[in-house]
Structures are given as structure tokens and as C-alpha cells.
Enzyme design. Structure first.
Site, PDB file in Angstrom:
ATOM      1  N   TYR A 114       0.849  -1.547   0.413  1.00  0.00           N
ATOM      2  CA  TYR A 114       0.352  -0.167  -0.078  1.00  0.00           C
ATOM      3  C   TYR A 114       0.775   1.134   0.004  1.00  0.00           C
ATOM      4  CZ  TYR A 114      -4.494   3.031   0.067  1.00  0.00           C
ATOM      5  OH  TYR A 114      -5.246   3.436   0.515  1.00  0.00           O
ATOM      6  N   LYS A 159     -19.549 -20.489  -9.323  1.00  0.00           N
ATOM      7  CA  LYS A 159     -18.858 -20.773 -10.372  1.00  0.00           C
ATOM      8  C   LYS A 159     -17.433 -20.044 -10.513  1.00  0.00           C
ATOM      9  CE  LYS A 159     -19.621 -21.679 -15.350  1.00  0.00           C
ATOM     10  NZ  LYS A 159     -21.003 -21.213 -15.521  1.00  0.00           N
ATOM     11  N   GLU A 188     -23.551 -14.924 -17.216  1.00  0.00           N
ATOM     12  CA  GLU A 188     -24.119 -16.287 -16.965  1.00  0.00           C
ATOM     13  C   GLU A 188     -25.452 -16.525 -16.444  1.00  0.00           C
ATOM     14  OE1 GLU A 188     -23.635 -20.605 -15.618  1.00  0.00           O
ATOM     15  OE2 GLU A 188     -21.986 -19.387 -16.116  1.00  0.00           O
ATOM     16  N   ASP A 189     -26.731 -17.463 -17.097  1.00  0.00           N
ATOM     17  CA  ASP A 189     -27.825 -17.555 -16.770  1.00  0.00           C
ATOM     18  C   ASP A 189     -29.068 -16.055 -16.546  1.00  0.00           C
ATOM     19  OD1 ASP A 189     -26.788 -19.616 -16.009  1.00  0.00           O
ATOM     20  OD2 ASP A 189     -27.633 -19.379 -13.637  1.00  0.00           O
ATOM     21  N   ASP A 237     -23.929 -20.280 -20.453  1.00  0.00           N
ATOM     22  CA  ASP A 237     -24.622 -21.356 -20.652  1.00  0.00           C
ATOM     23  C   ASP A 237     -24.446 -21.343 -22.565  1.00  0.00           C
ATOM     24  OD1 ASP A 237     -25.259 -20.497 -18.082  1.00  0.00           O
ATOM     25  OD2 ASP A 237     -26.592 -19.062 -19.381  1.00  0.00           O
ATOM     26  N   GLY A 244     -32.974 -21.713 -27.023  1.00  0.00           N
ATOM     27  CA  GLY A 244     -32.380 -20.803 -26.682  1.00  0.00           C
ATOM     28  C   GLY A 244     -31.271 -21.039 -26.393  1.00  0.00           C
ATOM     29  N   ALA A 245     -30.328 -19.993 -25.402  1.00  0.00           N
ATOM     30  CA  ALA A 245     -29.556 -19.797 -25.418  1.00  0.00           C
ATOM     31  C   ALA A 245     -28.141 -21.427 -25.877  1.00  0.00           C
ATOM     32  CB  ALA A 245     -28.309 -19.346 -23.963  1.00  0.00           C
ATOM     33  N   ALA A 246     -28.056 -22.418 -25.206  1.00  0.00           N
ATOM     34  CA  ALA A 246     -27.648 -23.699 -24.791  1.00  0.00           C
ATOM     35  C   ALA A 246     -27.710 -24.050 -26.456  1.00  0.00           C
ATOM     36  CB  ALA A 246     -27.441 -24.753 -24.422  1.00  0.00           C
ATOM     37  N   ASN A 302     -31.373 -30.825 -16.805  1.00  0.00           N
ATOM     38  CA  ASN A 302     -31.739 -31.138 -15.420  1.00  0.00           C
ATOM     39  C   ASN A 302     -32.561 -30.606 -14.429  1.00  0.00           C
ATOM     40  OD1 ASN A 302     -29.665 -32.471 -14.830  1.00  0.00           O
ATOM     41  ND2 ASN A 302     -27.608 -31.271 -15.147  1.00  0.00           N
ATOM     42  N   ASN A 321     -20.274 -27.909 -18.131  1.00  0.00           N
ATOM     43  CA  ASN A 321     -19.088 -27.411 -18.960  1.00  0.00           C
ATOM     44  C   ASN A 321     -18.274 -26.966 -18.271  1.00  0.00           C
ATOM     45  OD1 ASN A 321     -21.886 -26.885 -19.778  1.00  0.00           O
ATOM     46  ND2 ASN A 321     -23.030 -23.907 -18.826  1.00  0.00           N
TER      47      ASN A 321
END
Length: 371
Positions: free
Chosen positions: A19, A74, A116-117, A142, A176-178, A268, A298
Site C-alpha cells: 500500500y 461458478k 451467466e443465467d 450457458d 434457447g441459449a444452449a 436437469n 460445463n
């Protein structure tokens, strides 16, 4: 989770270096040359794990506060499997413009952004616009994490069944996304005969209810061989089924697939085709669950992808880097390849280094590496 110092602060000398006054010298160096951030701060090894809580696991729109445990998890996986520091960030907005603006303003604190999500179709625009705005990797796990591991698994499944990408008929349930990302990476890997379905049936230009994203995907996929109709229509004679949609595929529909079929039911906790049913009609079966063989997880991809990108100070994550990650994962199975082992275990210590090395090399080939 916790934050720990990488150096000991045992006395005045260490404190004055970490510092004030010593830290001022580093500040001055970075002010003179911002590239020094990559060498004297944690920024180049740190990823922001960003969500708005609208598509969390199979729980749906549960909000940013309830999403925090997943983002923390994650971050732990990033550290455990990639040696990458991660900070979970849960945003109290679902507005596309506000998310983009917030992430862009936070970007100087991070070496990469892991989205994410975030629910579709907003996730597509958010990722694409941030990629255009920032000179650091932006990755929607995703989409692309799922796609990389699915491609690795499919590569080995086709090896087992003696098929080639270019002549394999594939059906993806879920747009969708996947589903969109899996479709695009399979096209990049050489698959030609591919149909993607949503709740209304096959994405085809014969339909007039498609969003721009779905319409573009239809032109690249089902239109090529004029596939159209319902899921049952395209499942008949198909070699591969990849489910990223939820729901259930009736066994009588599964039974119409080609001999030695490949079935990936990735929803899932309930796969679209239960493994017990799938095994009656397919040679290779995979799920997203850890209690069945061949888990499409993933965690096999994203830690190594970011590790490799960070190692070469990549400005982006390219399609070539994703394909390289999938190839590295598939090759790790090697001589152990069998119907119940088409992807390595997440705990295989070779996974992270193999993926990161392949990704770093691909970054150099694709001219996005800065060292």
C-alpha cells in the site's frame, strides 16, 4: 469464498510496498502505460461472473439475490479447475441496455466477462454487443460452455459409431441459449444435416412466427435439407438427438431413430429422454447429471478456456478457440473411449491444462493473442 493476499504482510516494509507509499509507483506506471495493468494487478487473471437472475439452472427467473449461490459456485469452479480468480456480480436489472452499460463500466476491473443465467433472447444481444465494445474475452457460458462439451462428446460418440460429421443427421431440441450455440458449433465442426426445434416444431423458413435469431438459425440448419414439421418428423431416421429444452420425448418417437443412435438428454434434473429409455434405442447416451455416465458438464470447458485466454492476454474468445477446446477434451479420452466414457472426468487433472493449452494456441492462430 474469500479473498486472500498472495504475499505476506508481516511488517512495515511489506505494508509500505503493498500500500502507500509503494503502491503509488505502480499507479504512476499504469497511468503512463495502461498496458502495465496486465503485469502489476490481478485484472488479467480475474473474471466477472455476471447474471441478472432470469434463467438460473432449471429454476428460471428467481432474481439476482437468489442467483448468488450459483454465481459463487461458478467462481469456486473457476479457481479450482482453472486457477482463475472470479467475482460474482448479480445485477438488479433485467433491462438489456442497463446490463450492457453496467458491464461495460465495470470492465476495467476485469480480464474477462463470463455471462451467466441470462434468459434468451436478451442474452444473445448482450453478449454480441459487449464483444463489440470490449477488448477482453466476453463469454456466455450457458451457450458456449455447453456447446464445447457437447461437441467433444459428440466427436467421440461418432468415433464409436463409425460416423462422420458431414454425413450425420442431427436433431437439437431447444432453441434457447444452449440450443443456438450447440447448433452453431456443430455447423463449425462440419455437421451439415441439422434441424433445430422449439415448442412449435422445426425452425424452418416455412414458418412465419420466428424471431430474427431463430430465422437466421433456420437458414443455416433445417433449410439446407428442407427439414420441417414436428420433432417427431425429424427424429425419424436421425442419427443424433441433443436435448436442451426440457420436456419429454415419447419412447415411440425415440424408437424411430437410426440404428446405433446417439442421444444426449441434457435437461436437469429430468433428461428429455431418460437414460433407461434411451439405452433401449441408442448405442451412446449422455445426460447433464452426475449420477449417470457421460455427464455433459460445463466445468470441463469454461475454466480452461479462460485460463488459456488469460495466459496469452487474448482480446476475445473466437470460434476457433472453442473448437480447439472441444477437440482437446475429446482427445483426452483416448484409448479409454467406450459407450460409457465419451468425455473425461472433471477431476481428471489433465483437463484444465489440455484445454488451456489448446485455447492459447488457437488464440495465436486467430490473431487475438497479445503475448
Amino acid at each position: 469464498m474469500e479473498i486472500l493476499s498472495t504475499v505476506e504482510l508481516a511488517g512495515r516494509d511489506e505494508l509500505s510496498l503493498a500500500y502507500t507509499p509503494g503502491v503509488a509507483r505502480v499507479c504512476e506506471a499504469i497511468a503512463a502505460d495502461p498496458e502495465m495493468t496486465r503485469y502489476y494487478t490481478w485484472v488479467p487473471n480475474t473474471v466477472a461472473v455476471v447474471t441478472d437472475g432470469t434463467a438460473v439452472l432449471g429454476l428460471g427467473d428467481i432474481g439476482p439475490a437468489a442467483a448468488m449461490p450459483v454465481m459463487e459456485g461458478k467462481a469456486v469452479l473457476f479457481k479450482q479447475f482453472g486457477g482463475v480468480d472470479a467475482v460474482p456480480i448479480c445485477l438488479a436489472t433485467t433491462d438489456t441496455e442497463e446490463i450492457i452499460e453496467t458491464v461495460a463500466r465495470l470492465a476495467p476491473s476485469f480480464g474477462g466477462i463470463n455471462l451467466e443465467d441470462i434468459s434468451a433472447p436478451r442474452c444473445f444481444e448482450i453478449e454480441e454487443r459487449l464483444k463489440g465494445m470490449l477488448d477482453i474475452p466476453v463469454f456466455h457460458d450457458d451457450q458456449h460452455g455447453t456447446a464445447v462439451v457437447a461437441l467433444a462428446a459428440l466427436t467421440n460418440a461418432l468415433r464409436l459409431t463409425g460416423r462422420e460429421m458431414a454425413t450425420t443427421r442431427v436433431v437439437i431440441a431447444g432453441a434457447g441459449a444452449a440450443g443456438v450455440a450447440v447448433a452453431k458449433i456443430l455447423l463449425g465442426a462440419g455437421v451439415r444435416d441439422l434441424a433445430v426445434t422449439d415448442r412449435q416444431g422445426v425452425l424452418s423458413s416455412r414458418r412465419h412466427d420466428l424471431t430474427p435469431v431463430k430465422a437466421g438459425l433456420a437458414r443455416l440448419t433445417a433449410d439446407t435439407f428442407d427439414r420441417h414439421g414436428s420433432l417427431a418428423d425429424v427424429m425419424a431416421g436421425a442419427d443424433v438427438y441433443i436435448g436442451v429444452s426440457g420436456g419429454t420425448v415419447p419412447e415411440e418417437v425415440v424408437a424411430t431413430m437410426a440404428d446405433e443412435a446417439v442421444i444426449f438428454g441434457l435437461a436437469n434434473p429430468n433428461p428429455e429422454v431418460h437414460p433407461d429409455v434411451a439405452r433401449r434405442h441408442a448405442r451412446v447416451v449422455a445426460t447433464g447429471r452426475s449420477d449417470f455416465p457421460n455427464q455433459i458438464n460445463n466445468v470441463l470447458a469454461f475454466p480452461g478456456i479462460f485460463r488459456g485466454a488469460f495466459d496469452v492476454h487474448a482480446s476475445a474468445i473466437t470460434e476457433g478457440m472453442k473448437l480447439a477446446a472441444a477437440s482437446a477434451l475429446a482427445d483426452l479420452v483416448g484409448a479409454d473411449l467406450s459407450e460409457d466414457l465419451i468425455v473425461p472426468s472433471p477431476f481428471d487433472p489433465r483437463v484444465g491444462p489440455a484445454v488451456s493449452s489448446a485455447v492459447a494456441e488457437a488464440a495465436r492462430r486467430d490473431a487475438v493473442a497479445r503475448r
